[in-house]
Design a protein around this motif. Structure first.
Motif: not given
Length: 391
Positions: A171-173, A231-245
């Motif tokens: 997905g990084r690509l 691309a630029s923008g703010p932190v809009i809140g929290d969101s914990a996810f599993m890491w990209n492998r």
């Protein structure tokens, strides 16, 4: 399916709680989350034990169906699910996200009829189905790295009548063959935002993704692609996810500690570890300014604990002992080429001098050369943390 367990009920509950925007309510009511879940899901152990316990559809159908329509994350794949006879797992590798988080991220995308969306992390296919229901199959491309998960997601989508484009790959690509996209969304935590995702987003487009560090996973970023390839923008809140492998931090903090048989000499610190790791905004800042570290806490009797931090790559680690007896100094040990606690103290001092900023005052700018975290305003180096390099 009972009235208490249905997609319409889930949508109603989310909307009533303020988690689901009106523009998405009908979509959530039409897409059945249960049809995207495997017959075995894993939930946090409820008996005080570590790890996750399975809930099997065949063995406990009522519990399984109730979970499908609860506002909670469900682990769908684990790395070690055969431990303890298949009754416990400790390392999740994929999950069905908490519905309120799904709803918030989709709302942050600000989609409209006719826009195209790139999704990184297909998972169960539920998020792709929501997008396809709202925008149409042709407008959605989803990328997933694990072929087993791709196969399951495609089957789920086909059985529910959706046919977005699902690509097996990193997905990084991104998916350049279908670019550009008006919107890009990632459903795995990233620390380095791949420039390919910015490059494949059309000028004026939006990128929504979870972003984190080894010490804080994580926050939700909403970036806007500019005409100058940034691309630029703010932190809009929290969101914990599993890491990209490709970016999963080394999990076992204590393995780094155990690699040295003799502990270093004890000193002291005047910084209460709770000041940093008991305040989420301070922890977030420490994660940025003290990169490549993880932490663990070992609890003792009567409120005592030891905080451990480790950088697995360099073998560096530190420990701070807290005893609730009113003292103003705490036992400290540091080992390795990095004096990690010194870095933590410097990060905490910077945070306090900056006015103890909350996480949503930070933002990120991504360019072809890397990424830059800022405070309050993009391009204001005097107001930004002094980072050891591109974050």
């Amino acid at each position: 399916m009972s009235p208490e367990t249905s997609p319409a009920t889930l949508a109603e509950q989310l909307a009533r709680a303020g988690h689901l925007a009106p523009a998405w309510t009908d979509t959530f009511a039409r897409v059945d989350r249960a049809r995207f879940l495997p017959d075995r899901v894993w939930i946090r152990a409820e008996d005080g034990a570590d790890g996750y316990r399975p809930v099997d559809r065949a063995a406990d159908p009522a519990r399984w169906h109730a979970l499908a329509y609860e506002d909670r994350a469900l682990v769908t794949h684990v790395e070690d699910g055969e431990s303890d006879g298949g009754t416990r797992a400790r390392v999740p590798t994929s999950s069905a996200s908490m519905p309120r988080v799904v709803a918030r991220m989709l709302d942050a995308l600000a989609v409209a009829d006719g826009v195209s969306v790139l999704e990184i992390g297909t998972g169960t296919g539920y998020n792709a189905a929501l997008l396809a229901e709202r925008l149409g199959d042709r407008q959605v491309v989803s990328v997933e790295v694990d072929p087993r998960i791709v196969d399951a997601a495609r089957a789920n989508l086909k059985s529910t009548g959706y046919a977005p484009t699902v690509v097996t790959g990193d997905g990084r690509l991104g998916s350049p063959a279908h670019a550009p996209y008006d919107r890009t969304i990632a459903t795995c935590a990233l620390h380095t935002v791949p420039y390919a995702l910015v490059e494949q987003t059309a000028p004026g487009g939006v990128v929504v993704l979870p972003w984190g560090t080894g010490l804080y996973n994580g926050v939700l970023l909403r970036l806007t692609r500019a005409g100058d390839s940034t691309a630029s923008g703010p932190v809009i809140g929290d969101s914990a996810f599993m890491w990209n492998r490709g970016e999963t931090p080394h999990r076992d903090v204590m393995a780094t500690v155990r690699a040295r048989s003799q502990p270093p000499a004890a000193t002291t610190t005047s910084l209460d570890p709770r000041s940093v790791f008991g305040d989420e905004d301070a922890t977030f800042t420490a994660g940025v300014l003290v990169p490549d570290c993880r932490y663990s806490v070992g609890h003792g009797p009567d409120g005592e604990f030891t905080l451990w931090l480790a950088d697995h790559a360099t073998g560096s680690w530190t420990s701070v002992d807290f005893v609730p007896d009113g003292r103003t100094s705490y036992g400290l040990r540091q080992h390795g080429p990095r004096a990690i606690w010194d870095e933590v103290e410097a990060a905490y001092a910077w945070w306090r001098e900056a006015g103890s900023p909350v996480r949503t005052r930070y933002g990120l700018t991504v360019t072809p050369a890397g990424q830059h975290l800022w405070l309050d305003e993009p391009g204001s180096p005097a107001r930004a943390p002094r980072l050891p390099g591109p974050v």
